[in-house]
Enzyme design. Structure first.
Site, PDB file in Angstrom:
ATOM      1  N   TYR A  51       0.838  -1.190   0.000  1.00 36.02           N
ATOM      2  CA  TYR A  51       0.000   0.000   0.000  1.00 36.02           C
ATOM      3  C   TYR A  51       0.878   1.245   0.000  1.00 36.02           C
ATOM      4  O   TYR A  51       1.934   1.279   0.647  1.00 36.02           O
ATOM      5  CB  TYR A  51      -0.889  -0.011   1.247  1.00 36.02           C
ATOM      6  N   ASP A  65      -1.101  15.753   6.370  1.00 38.10           N
ATOM      7  CA  ASP A  65      -1.988  15.098   5.413  1.00 38.10           C
ATOM      8  C   ASP A  65      -3.264  15.920   5.242  1.00 38.10           C
ATOM      9  O   ASP A  65      -4.342  15.552   5.713  1.00 38.10           O
ATOM     10  CB  ASP A  65      -2.313  13.681   5.912  1.00 38.10           C
ATOM     11  N   ASP A  94      -6.364  10.142  -2.770  1.00 37.20           N
ATOM     12  CA  ASP A  94      -7.081  11.247  -2.127  1.00 37.20           C
ATOM     13  C   ASP A  94      -8.440  11.484  -2.792  1.00 37.20           C
ATOM     14  O   ASP A  94      -9.192  10.546  -2.993  1.00 37.20           O
ATOM     15  CB  ASP A  94      -6.216  12.511  -2.140  1.00 37.20           C
ATOM     16  N   HIS A 119      -7.599   4.167  -4.455  1.00 35.29           N
ATOM     17  CA  HIS A 119      -8.868   4.553  -3.836  1.00 35.29           C
ATOM     18  C   HIS A 119      -9.056   6.065  -3.878  1.00 35.29           C
ATOM     19  O   HIS A 119      -8.110   6.838  -3.740  1.00 35.29           O
ATOM     20  CB  HIS A 119      -9.025   3.986  -2.427  1.00 35.29           C
ATOM     21  N   CYS A 129      -6.703  14.095   6.930  1.00 29.11           N
ATOM     22  CA  CYS A 129      -6.539  12.727   7.409  1.00 29.11           C
ATOM     23  C   CYS A 129      -7.871  12.162   7.875  1.00 29.11           C
ATOM     24  O   CYS A 129      -8.651  12.839   8.555  1.00 29.11           O
ATOM     25  CB  CYS A 129      -5.528  12.698   8.549  1.00 29.11           C
ATOM     26  N   ARG A 164     -13.632   5.190  -1.224  1.00 33.07           N
ATOM     27  CA  ARG A 164     -13.551   5.373   0.226  1.00 33.07           C
ATOM     28  C   ARG A 164     -14.611   6.378   0.656  1.00 33.07           C
ATOM     29  O   ARG A 164     -14.761   7.438   0.042  1.00 33.07           O
ATOM     30  CB  ARG A 164     -12.162   5.884   0.601  1.00 33.07           C
ATOM     31  N   ASN A 216      -9.260  -0.523   7.264  1.00 32.10           N
ATOM     32  CA  ASN A 216      -8.049   0.253   7.552  1.00 32.10           C
ATOM     33  C   ASN A 216      -7.679   0.047   9.018  1.00 32.10           C
ATOM     34  O   ASN A 216      -8.368   0.509   9.914  1.00 32.10           O
ATOM     35  CB  ASN A 216      -8.287   1.736   7.276  1.00 32.10           C
TER      36      ASN A 216
END
Length: 304
Positions: A51, A65, A94, A119, A129, A164, A216
């Protein structure tokens, strides 16, 4: 020479393997790699995929992030990692780096980089994040347009498009389930619900959604750390450990640097360091030496 300078497995074969893994009854365990060398280690140990986390790419650049990284930065890190491993690489794209047309362009970049899947999330752009508070999600219809654009741009039908949703912590789990169903109808091959808190929520999601699901398991976030075996028994198809290797490495690096600063030597740290011989083994130094010998094994003849 096969598999030495680059992966011996084609991007097409990696994508086929990723799809086959998601369709199997075995959960696909996909740790994050913060650089290509870590990806080689992930493969050697026996995991099913690698990943590339957007949070890690950001952190590696000393950035938070919050959507500051660019398509080219993320793609290049994905390319570097994908080229050294035979495993399929799933990457964090993203929000697609802009409007739906940007999401479409993102797919083409990632395909050309040898990535197996990506994703896209339903946060407002720029994102933050997934385990921070204060997130906002776009209307379902906007995310559906984002996904349809990505699907339309895909040239390899085996490239896995994962949707996502960050809606669980904002609109509730039922709303997230409705979004997941809409995203699957829009063409998403895999559904990733961010920041579920406990096993019961993962079970509820699995019972309601027929599409393949990704969990996750990030540390220090909102989710209980559930074992891969338990997730597999619930019916999840894949699990990512996005930041684990970076956190392990940074903890060790900080502790070591502080000791060198305080003691003036690294002599007390040697048993906590990867030995040079192990690094050479991972890098396959011997095979490079054999290759050099095979290529440069001639001698020039002097004129008679």
């Amino acid at each position: 020479m096969t598999g030495l300078l680059a992966s011996a497995t084609s991007a097409a074969d990696k994508r086929t393997a990723f799809r086959a893994g998601l369709a199997s009854d075995r959960i696909q365990r996909i740790p994050g790699a913060f650089n290509p060398l870590v990806a080689k280690l992930i493969q050697e140990i026996g995991f099913e995929g690698v990943y590339v986390s957007g949070a890690v790419v950001s952190a590696d650049l000393a950035l938070p992030d919050i959507g500051l990284t660019t398509l080219s930065e993320v793609t290049e890190r994905g390319r570097q990692i994908a080229r050294v491993t035979d495993l399929p690489v799933l990457i964090d794209a993203d929000t697609g780096f802009g409007e739906p047309m940007s999401a479409a362009r993102t797919v083409t970049f990632l395909e050309d980089a040898g990535i197996a899947g990506a994703h896209f999330e339903d946060q407002v752009n720029p994102k933050r994040c997934g385990h921070l508070d204060g997130k906002a999600v776009v209307p379902v219809e906007e995310m559906v347009r984002r996904l349809r654009a990505a699907v339309a741009a895909r040239r390899d039908p085996n490239f896995v498009l994962c949707a996502r949703t960050d809606a669980a912590g904002i609109e509730g789990i039922d709303a997230a389930i409705d979004r997941a169903k809409a995203y699957a109808d829009a063409g998403a091959d895999l559904i990733f619900t961010e920041a579920l808190s406990e096993a019961a929520e993962f079970e509820k999601f699995r019972a309601a959604v027929t599409a393949p699901l990704l969990a996750n398991m990030t540390e220090f976030g909102k989710s209980e750390l559930i074992s891969a075996q338990t997730l597999e028994s619930i019916g999840y198809n894949a699990v990512i450990y996005p930041v684990s290797t970076l956190r392990l490495a940074m903890f060790a690096a900080e502790a070591g640097l502080r000791e060198i600063y305080e003691q003036g030597t690294q002599s007390g740290l040697l048993d906590r360091m990867q030995h040079r011989s192990r690094l050479y083994e991972l890098l396959q130094y011997e095979r490079y030496n054999e290759f050099d010998s095979d290529i440069f094994n001639f001698a020039l003849e002097r004129d008679q």
